[in-house]
Design an enzyme around this catalytic site. Structure first.
Site, PDB file in Angstrom:
ATOM      1  N   ASP A   1      -9.889   2.413   2.534  1.00  0.00           N
ATOM      2  CA  ASP A   1      -9.973   1.685   3.811  1.00  0.00           C
ATOM      3  C   ASP A   1     -10.642   2.563   4.875  1.00  0.00           C
ATOM      4  OD1 ASP A   1      -8.831  -0.717   3.036  1.00  0.00           O
ATOM      5  OD2 ASP A   1      -6.805  -0.107   3.561  1.00  0.00           O
TER       6      ASP A   1
ATOM      7  N   LYS B   1       0.811  -1.227   0.000  1.00  0.00           N
ATOM      8  CA  LYS B   1       0.000   0.000   0.000  1.00  0.00           C
ATOM      9  C   LYS B   1       0.845   1.279   0.000  1.00  0.00           C
ATOM     10  CE  LYS B   1      -4.058  -2.127   2.130  1.00  0.00           C
ATOM     11  NZ  LYS B   1      -5.047  -2.084   3.202  1.00  0.00           N
TER      12      LYS B   1
HETATM   13  P1  NAP Z   1       0.976  -3.681  10.494  1.00  0.00           P
HETATM   14  O1  NAP Z   1       1.348  -2.438   9.769  1.00  0.00           O
HETATM   15  O2  NAP Z   1       1.866  -4.866  10.420  1.00  0.00           O
HETATM   16  O3  NAP Z   1       0.744  -3.290  12.053  1.00  0.00           O
HETATM   17  C1  NAP Z   1       0.531  -4.287  13.018  1.00  0.00           C
HETATM   18  C2  NAP Z   1       0.159  -3.653  14.349  1.00  0.00           C
HETATM   19  O4  NAP Z   1      -0.127  -4.716  15.264  1.00  0.00           O
HETATM   20  C3  NAP Z   1       1.266  -2.804  14.988  1.00  0.00           C
HETATM   21  O5  NAP Z   1       0.701  -1.739  15.690  1.00  0.00           O
HETATM   22  C4  NAP Z   1       1.920  -3.808  15.952  1.00  0.00           C
HETATM   23  O6  NAP Z   1       2.555  -3.190  17.067  1.00  0.00           O
HETATM   24  C5  NAP Z   1       0.705  -4.573  16.435  1.00  0.00           C
HETATM   25  N1  NAP Z   1       1.092  -5.889  16.950  1.00  0.00           N
HETATM   26  C6  NAP Z   1       1.479  -6.957  16.222  1.00  0.00           C
HETATM   27  N2  NAP Z   1       1.782  -7.994  17.058  1.00  0.00           N
HETATM   28  C7  NAP Z   1       1.574  -7.554  18.332  1.00  0.00           C
HETATM   29  C8  NAP Z   1       1.699  -8.141  19.623  1.00  0.00           C
HETATM   30  N3  NAP Z   1       2.105  -9.417  19.772  1.00  0.00           N
HETATM   31  N4  NAP Z   1       1.390  -7.393  20.713  1.00  0.00           N
HETATM   32  C9  NAP Z   1       0.976  -6.108  20.562  1.00  0.00           C
HETATM   33  N5  NAP Z   1       0.839  -5.481  19.345  1.00  0.00           N
HETATM   34  C10 NAP Z   1       1.144  -6.204  18.266  1.00  0.00           C
HETATM   35  O7  NAP Z   1      -0.455  -4.236  10.003  1.00  0.00           O
HETATM   36  P2  NAP Z   1      -1.655  -3.375   9.379  1.00  0.00           P
HETATM   37  O8  NAP Z   1      -1.526  -3.359   7.895  1.00  0.00           O
HETATM   38  O9  NAP Z   1      -1.742  -2.077  10.102  1.00  0.00           O
HETATM   39  O10 NAP Z   1      -2.926  -4.320   9.695  1.00  0.00           O
HETATM   40  C11 NAP Z   1      -3.382  -4.524  11.031  1.00  0.00           C
HETATM   41  C12 NAP Z   1      -4.596  -5.461  11.009  1.00  0.00           C
HETATM   42  O11 NAP Z   1      -5.710  -4.832  10.364  1.00  0.00           O
HETATM   43  C13 NAP Z   1      -4.340  -6.760  10.221  1.00  0.00           C
HETATM   44  O12 NAP Z   1      -4.901  -7.840  10.941  1.00  0.00           O
HETATM   45  C14 NAP Z   1      -5.098  -6.540   8.915  1.00  0.00           C
HETATM   46  O13 NAP Z   1      -5.530  -7.758   8.328  1.00  0.00           O
HETATM   47  C15 NAP Z   1      -6.267  -5.703   9.383  1.00  0.00           C
HETATM   48  N6  NAP Z   1      -6.897  -4.898   8.306  1.00  0.00           N
HETATM   49  C16 NAP Z   1      -8.218  -5.110   8.045  1.00  0.00           C
HETATM   50  C17 NAP Z   1      -8.843  -4.351   7.074  1.00  0.00           C
HETATM   51  C18 NAP Z   1     -10.307  -4.582   6.798  1.00  0.00           C
HETATM   52  O14 NAP Z   1     -10.807  -4.140   5.757  1.00  0.00           O
HETATM   53  N7  NAP Z   1     -11.034  -5.200   7.703  1.00  0.00           N
HETATM   54  C19 NAP Z   1      -8.134  -3.387   6.349  1.00  0.00           C
HETATM   55  C20 NAP Z   1      -6.782  -3.187   6.653  1.00  0.00           C
HETATM   56  C21 NAP Z   1      -6.170  -3.955   7.642  1.00  0.00           C
HETATM   57  P3  NAP Z   1       4.099  -2.739  17.017  1.00  0.00           P
HETATM   58  O15 NAP Z   1       4.148  -1.417  16.317  1.00  0.00           O
HETATM   59  O16 NAP Z   1       4.499  -2.662  18.446  1.00  0.00           O
HETATM   60  O17 NAP Z   1       4.846  -3.819  16.244  1.00  0.00           O
END
Ligand code: NAP
Length: 271
Positions: free
Chosen positions: A102, A66
């Site tokens: 989004d 993205k």
């Molecule tokens: P990302 O950039 O990889 O960010 C992941 C986030 O999760 C970070 O804030 C990370 O914290 C946190 N995290 C991961 N493991 C953790 C743990 N063990 N303990 C505490 N915090 C943890 O991912 P993203 O693209 O933002 O996506 C996040 C989620 O949203 C995903 O599950 C994705 O599938 C979902 N999503 C859904 C939609 C929808 O349409 N429904 C759209 C977009 C995304 P740190 O910074 O500390 O690593």
């Protein structure tokens, strides 16, 4: 001539977008197709240039491209620029338009529980790409305050600092939850049925709408605990469908046809 659009990602086989868009295409009687495209991790730009040369109208973009998608755009929307990421690219003679739907999907999903951004402070758990998009959309739509809580505090701080004085980073969820109107899980915790993020719902007003971006499973640990305390809840599938609607319009020049139960279609595709 047949219009081709699709979704680019890596991995891509799991994407629900083809099922959703193709159901709308069939119902609208369009001469069109929406395909999944697996792009190589090391050459997103080349892959997109190739799709464009082949006459593809536009693409949705998903993990992990993205941010790169935004960099390719000649005309990004305000939301895409603020979010620092694009999930829609539309090709035209003069260049590439980019948008981030989004955030629009998030707001549409929250509206199903009557939430409007002006209702009160929003809490976002997480500080990754999804959290940034959500914060940008809430601020642009009139949220009085967005509170970011993240495991890595520096990341939350950097996100907040880049989005203006309405976005703040909080160390403790307990403080952030007080007087919240909406609480959103934008971490990847809870995916696949695991435990959700730390969420002290007892510190939040009972009226706060609780939403999880994770949609596999549909009822996550986070939503389950929120529902136990009586909070109105919204699942991540509503957001996914919400972002697909403006994407469809960007590719095919008309809104999706009414009366199609794409939620049921997406649920079937999730099995
Ligand atoms: P990302 O950039 O990889 O960010 C992941 C986030 O999760 C970070 O804030 C990370 O914290 C946190 N995290 C991961 N493991 C953790 C743990 N063990 N303990 C505490 N915090 C943890 O991912 P993203 O693209 O933002 O996506 C996040 C989620 O949203 C995903 O599950 C994705 O599938 C979902 N999503 C859904 C939609 C929808 O349409 N429904 C759209 C977009 C995304 P740190 O910074 O500390 O690593």
């Amino acid at each position: 001539m047949k219009v081709i659009a699709g979704v680019v990602g890596n991995p891509i086989a799991h994407s629900l977008s083809p099922a959703i868009h193709n159901a709308w295409i069939v119902a609208a009687g369009l001469d069109a197709e929406y395909e999944p495209f697996l792009a190589p991790l090391d050459d997103f730009a080349g892959f997109v240039a190739d799709l464009r040369d082949k006459g593809v109208r536009g693409v949705n973009v998903t993990i992990p491209f993205k941010e790169e998608a935004l960099a390719l755009a000649s005309t990004p929307s305000d939301l895409a620029r603020m979010a620092g990421a694009a999930n829609v690219l539309v090709f035209h003679d003069g260049g590439i338009r980019a948008d981030n739907t989004d955030g629009k999907g998030l707001l549409e999903a929250l509206a199903t529980q009557g939430f409007q951004p002006g209702d009160g402070p929003a809490v976002i758990l997480g500080a990754g790409g999804a959290a940034r998009g959500a914060a940008a959309a809430l601020v642009l739509a009139g949220s009085p305050q967005v509170r970011i809580v993240n495991r890595t505090r520096e990341r939350a701080h950097a996100l907040a600092a880049s989005l203006g004085d309405k976005v703040l980073d909080y160390q403790h969820a307990e403080d952030a939850f007080a007087d919240a109107a909406v609480i959103i899980n934008a971490t990847s915790l809870g995916l696949g049925g695991g435990e959700g993020p730390h969420a002290p719902f007892e510190c939040a007003p009972g009226s706060a709408v609780v939403m999880d971006m994770v949609y596999k499973p549909l009822v996550t640990d986070f939503l389950d605990k929120a529902a136990e305390r009586g909070h109105p809840t919204v699942d991540g599938l509503e957001m996914l469908i919400g972002q697909a609607k403006p994407s469809f319009e960007a590719f095919f020049g008309r809104p999706p046809p009414a009366g199609i139960d794409v939620r049921a279609i997406a649920l079937e595709a999730m099995r």
